[in-house]
Design a protein around this motif. Structure first.
Motif, short mmCIF file in Angstrom:
data_model
loop_
_atom_site.label_atom_id
_atom_site.label_comp_id
_atom_site.label_asym_id
_atom_site.label_seq_id
_atom_site.Cartn_x
_atom_site.Cartn_y
_atom_site.Cartn_z
N PRO A 89 0.84 -1.20 0.00
CA PRO A 89 0.00 0.00 0.00
C PRO A 89 0.87 1.25 0.00
O PRO A 89 1.93 1.28 0.61
CB PRO A 89 -0.78 -0.12 1.31
N ILE A 90 0.44 2.26 -0.70
CA ILE A 90 1.17 3.52 -0.75
C ILE A 90 0.87 4.31 0.53
O ILE A 90 1.77 4.70 1.25
CB ILE A 90 0.83 4.29 -2.03
N LEU A 136 -8.12 9.35 3.65
CA LEU A 136 -7.50 8.22 2.96
C LEU A 136 -7.83 6.88 3.61
O LEU A 136 -7.71 5.84 2.94
CB LEU A 136 -5.98 8.40 2.91
N GLU A 137 -8.24 6.88 4.85
CA GLU A 137 -8.56 5.63 5.53
C GLU A 137 -9.55 4.76 4.75
O GLU A 137 -9.32 3.57 4.59
CB GLU A 137 -9.07 5.89 6.95
N THR A 167 -7.84 -0.13 -1.39
CA THR A 167 -8.37 -0.11 -2.76
C THR A 167 -7.24 -0.27 -3.78
O THR A 167 -6.07 -0.07 -3.47
CB THR A 167 -9.13 1.20 -3.04
N LEU A 168 -7.62 -0.59 -4.99
CA LEU A 168 -6.67 -0.76 -6.09
C LEU A 168 -5.79 0.47 -6.27
O LEU A 168 -4.59 0.36 -6.48
CB LEU A 168 -7.44 -1.05 -7.39
N GLY A 169 -6.36 1.64 -6.16
CA GLY A 169 -5.62 2.88 -6.39
C GLY A 169 -4.53 3.15 -5.37
O GLY A 169 -3.68 4.00 -5.58
N ASN A 170 -4.53 2.43 -4.27
CA ASN A 170 -3.52 2.62 -3.23
C ASN A 170 -2.45 1.53 -3.25
O ASN A 170 -1.65 1.43 -2.33
CB ASN A 170 -4.19 2.67 -1.84
N ILE A 196 -4.97 8.80 -5.41
CA ILE A 196 -5.45 7.42 -5.36
C ILE A 196 -6.44 7.17 -6.49
O ILE A 196 -6.37 6.15 -7.18
CB ILE A 196 -6.05 7.09 -3.98
N ILE A 197 -7.35 8.10 -6.70
CA ILE A 197 -8.32 7.97 -7.79
C ILE A 197 -7.60 7.94 -9.14
O ILE A 197 -7.89 7.09 -10.00
CB ILE A 197 -9.36 9.11 -7.73
#
Length: 113
Positions: free
Chosen positions: A26-27, A41-42, A47-50, A96-97
């Motif tokens: 995770p980023i 961000l929590e 999610t995929l974007g992270n 993230i999006i």
């Protein structure tokens, strides 16, 4: 999931080797310390974007390090995907999006060329 499928089907990166020999990380940290906790961000942390991947040799940070602490590792990465992450000043909801959209776009190009 989609991330695994995406990585396994991208012949350009020899993804089978890449996935077997790398770590999906995770980023934004999955267990952020209270001082670095970001309530925006929590909900997006799983999610995929992270997500990104790192070679195990590059994966020298603590899993809960902040984006700023991880940034030098992304900058030094052999993967363009990670160097693109490192260009960001901060890791926010919008990043993230955008990262999710990029990964989905790549997946669509692979599955529906």
């Amino acid at each position: 999931g989609l991330f695994d499928t995406l990585l396994l089907t991208l012949p350009l990166f020899r993804c089978t080797e890449l996935v077997q020999n790398s770590n999906r990380i995770p980023i934004y940290p999955q267990n952020a310390e209270k001082t670095f906790l970001d309530s925006n961000l929590e909900p997006l942390k799983n999610t995929l974007g992270n997500l990104t991947i790192l070679d195990p040799a590059q994966n020298t940070y603590g899993g809960n390090d902040t984006f700023v602490q991880k940034k030098p590792i992304y900058q030094a990465s052999s993967m363009l995907l990670n160097r693109d992450i490192a260009v960001q000043t901060n890791w926010t909801q919008q990043e993230i999006i955008n990262h999710k959209i990029l990964l989905i776009d790549v997946a669509l190009k692979v599955f529906y060329p």
